[in-house]
Design an enzyme around this catalytic site. Structure first.
Site, PDB file in Angstrom:
ATOM      1  N   ASP A   1       2.364  -1.853   1.949  1.00 58.49           N
ATOM      2  CA  ASP A   1       1.959  -0.475   1.713  1.00 58.49           C
ATOM      3  C   ASP A   1       3.224   0.350   1.507  1.00 58.49           C
ATOM      4  OD1 ASP A   1       1.178   2.148   1.695  1.00 58.49           O
ATOM      5  OD2 ASP A   1      -0.229   1.957   3.373  1.00 58.49           O
ATOM      6  N   LYS A   4       2.286   8.785  -3.418  1.00 56.15           N
ATOM      7  CA  LYS A   4       3.311   9.805  -3.200  1.00 56.15           C
ATOM      8  C   LYS A   4       4.290   9.976  -4.372  1.00 56.15           C
ATOM      9  CE  LYS A   4       2.275  10.290   1.595  1.00 56.15           C
ATOM     10  NZ  LYS A   4       1.867   9.322   2.583  1.00 56.15           N
ATOM     11  N   TYR A  35       0.028   3.629   9.140  1.00 56.86           N
ATOM     12  CA  TYR A  35      -1.113   4.334   8.559  1.00 56.86           C
ATOM     13  C   TYR A  35      -1.298   3.857   7.124  1.00 56.86           C
ATOM     14  CZ  TYR A  35      -3.945   8.263   6.806  1.00 56.86           C
ATOM     15  OH  TYR A  35      -4.932   9.046   6.242  1.00 56.86           O
TER      16      TYR A  35
HETATM   17  C1  LIG Z   1       0.379   8.830   2.844  1.00 54.41           C
HETATM   18  C2  LIG Z   1       0.116   7.403   3.098  1.00 54.41           C
HETATM   19  C3  LIG Z   1      -1.113   6.800   2.779  1.00 54.41           C
HETATM   20  C4  LIG Z   1      -2.307   7.600   2.333  1.00 54.41           C
HETATM   21  O1  LIG Z   1      -2.104   8.252   1.129  1.00 54.41           O
HETATM   22  P1  LIG Z   1      -3.052   9.515   0.769  1.00 54.41           P
HETATM   23  O2  LIG Z   1      -2.646   9.847  -0.635  1.00 54.41           O
HETATM   24  O3  LIG Z   1      -2.720  10.564   1.773  1.00 54.41           O
HETATM   25  O4  LIG Z   1      -4.455   9.058   0.877  1.00 54.41           O
HETATM   26  C5  LIG Z   1      -1.232   5.438   2.900  1.00 54.41           C
HETATM   27  N1  LIG Z   1      -0.220   4.688   3.348  1.00 54.41           N
HETATM   28  C6  LIG Z   1       0.968   5.226   3.682  1.00 54.41           C
HETATM   29  C7  LIG Z   1       2.077   4.341   4.141  1.00 54.41           C
HETATM   30  C8  LIG Z   1       1.172   6.603   3.587  1.00 54.41           C
HETATM   31  O5  LIG Z   1       2.343   7.129   3.960  1.00 54.41           O
END
Ligand SMILES: *Cc1c(COP(=O)(O)O)cnc(C)c1O
Length: 433
Positions: free
Chosen positions: A237, A270, A142
């Site tokens: 990511d 995060k 994601y």
């Molecule tokens: C949480 C997450 C996102 C999205 O971040 P948001 O602040 O919720 O938009 C993107 N990539 C990864 C790997 C994530 O865990």
């Protein structure tokens, strides 16, 4: 006092599904979501006064636990100085410097407000820098809810993906190729067929949005080679893994295991906000200088680098950079995973688990002796019904795990040995029942 059920009912009248992010609604596991009134250290309290040991940590950011004194002080001080200026501040520079110092390869960063925004912007930059349109992502990863990334695999290899959401036009995802995680052969084929058109490959190096699945070293090594050979950018990511699986994120782990390894672009979120809306994307100066106002790739944000959020993130990073912090966190997380799998063994229930730093995952395979899942299909083939029963049995015992089998779990430095022991005891009871 309102009950969780009353609040949920009220919420559903004014907010779709009663929640502002879908997984909070407990649709995967059933039952009533808990409405949280406050948090402290490793604990959450719901509207009915019930206390839970928190293994979600706001889905990752709360690595220090809730209400850490140093973070609280920094946020309170920043708040009195002003919420938002729409002008640069020294603290943005400090946060960028702190992140750059911790992740080798990142030379410049741009701060934004969510992981979705950071991922979307990194993608635009990758396309702008390479002058190519196509991208590769992996099933089960994601990267936020930007149109081009809400895609699932098509029926065969080298066919482009299908939108996973209504409202995403097929034309928007026609440039997104979705491959199986950890599948080297598919990767080779995709690059052989369309390598010259691929702008970037975006990957969660340890996939936390399909619970906990590591990219195998040979897979990662080949991915790097193929990107380099074809002029495609490798985008890590690290929104979830950054400053969570290690101080230098998953980047530092793969760089240690694969000589000379480095991604080309990074996405963070995060932990770097410590619970406030803050994310970032970064890379080498030559690429980042393609962004406005220096270059032709446009990107902007009213609240980007928000002064209160940057204070929260900076204070968080300063705490986790203290000597020994990650060793202690990793040891505690491992104790939890060993405890959970040990309790399952004692109860005769097949369970496998894995962890890195303060992030963990566990699965209920359908047959004994099965190992850890390596991709989305094998994650989804694990025993969902058993997971859901276990989730509720743990919740009833005051342990708050992620309410879906495809989500990772998080331990904070506020979790004590006694919290871990209590969790393992609860798991023993839950698995016996
Ligand atoms: C949480 C997450 C996102 C999205 O971040 P948001 O602040 O919720 O938009 C993107 N990539 C990864 C790997 C994530 O865990």
């Amino acid at each position: 006092m309102s009950t969780n059920a009353e609040l949920f009912e009220r919420a559903q009248r004014v907010i779709p599904g009663g929640v502002n992010s879908p997984v909070r609604a407990f649709r995967a596991v059933g039952g009533t979501p808990r409405f949280i009134t406050r948090a402290d250290g490793a604990y959450l309290w719901d509207a009915e006064g019930q206390r839970y040991i928190d293994y979600i940590g706001s889905w990752g950011p709360m690595i220090l636990g809730h209400g850490h004194p140093a973070v609280l002080e920094a946020v309170q001080k920043a708040a009195t100085q002003g919420f938002s200026f729409g002008a640069p501040t020294e603290r943005e520079v400090e946060l960028a410097e702190a992140i750059i110092a911790l992740v080798p390869g990142v030379e410049q960063l741009r701060l934004v407000s969510s992981g979705t925004e950071a991922g979307m912007s990194a993608l635009r930059l990758a396309r702008g820098v390479t002058g190519r349109s196509k991208i590769i992502k992996f099933e089960g990863c994601y990267h936020g809810h930007a149109d081009a990334l809400l895609v699932k695999a098509g029926s065969g290899l080298a066919t482009f993906g299908h939108p996973t959401s209504a409202g995403v036009p097929a034309e928007v995802v026609q440039h997104t190729l979705v491959l199986e995680y950890n599948n080297v052969a598919q990767l080779e084929e995709a690059f052989a067929a369309q390598g010259r058109e691929i702008a970037c490959v975006v990957i969660e190096p340890i996939a936390g949005n399909m619970n906990f699945v590591r990219a195998a070293l040979p897979f990662m090594k080949r991915l790097r080679e193929l990107c380099t050979a074809h002029g495609a950018l490798l985008v890590f990511d690290e929104v979830m893994t950054g400053f969570r699986v290690a101080l230098g994120g998953a980047t530092s782990l793969y760089a240690k295991a694969i000589p000379g390894f480095t991604p080309d672009l990074w996405v963070f979120g995060k932990v770097i906000g410590g619970g406030m809306p803050l994310a970032a994307f970064g890379g080498p100066r030559a690429m980042m200088s393609q962004l406005a106002p220096l270059g032709p790739v446009y990107q902007a944000g009213t609240l980007s680098g928000n002064p209160v959020a940057t204070a929260c993130g900076l204070a968080t990073l300063r705490e986790i950079a203290k000597p020994g912090y990650f060793d202690a966190l990793a040891a505690r997380t491992k104790k939890l995973v060993d405890g959970l799998t040990g309790a399952a063994r004692a109860a005769g229930v097949p369970m496998v688990g894995d962890c890195e730093g303060g992030m963990f995952g566990f699965f209920f395979p359908r047959t004994a002796g099965e190992g850890l899942p390596q991709n989305y299909a094998t994650v989804m083939a694990t025993d969902k019904e058993r997971f859901n029963r276990f989730f509720h049995a743990m919740l009833d015992r005051g342990v708050y795990l992620a309410p879906a089998l495809y989500e990772a779990g998080f331990v904070s430095s506020a979790h004590s040995d006694e919290d871990i022991a209590a969790t393992v005891r609860a798991a023993g009871e839950a698995l016996e029942s």
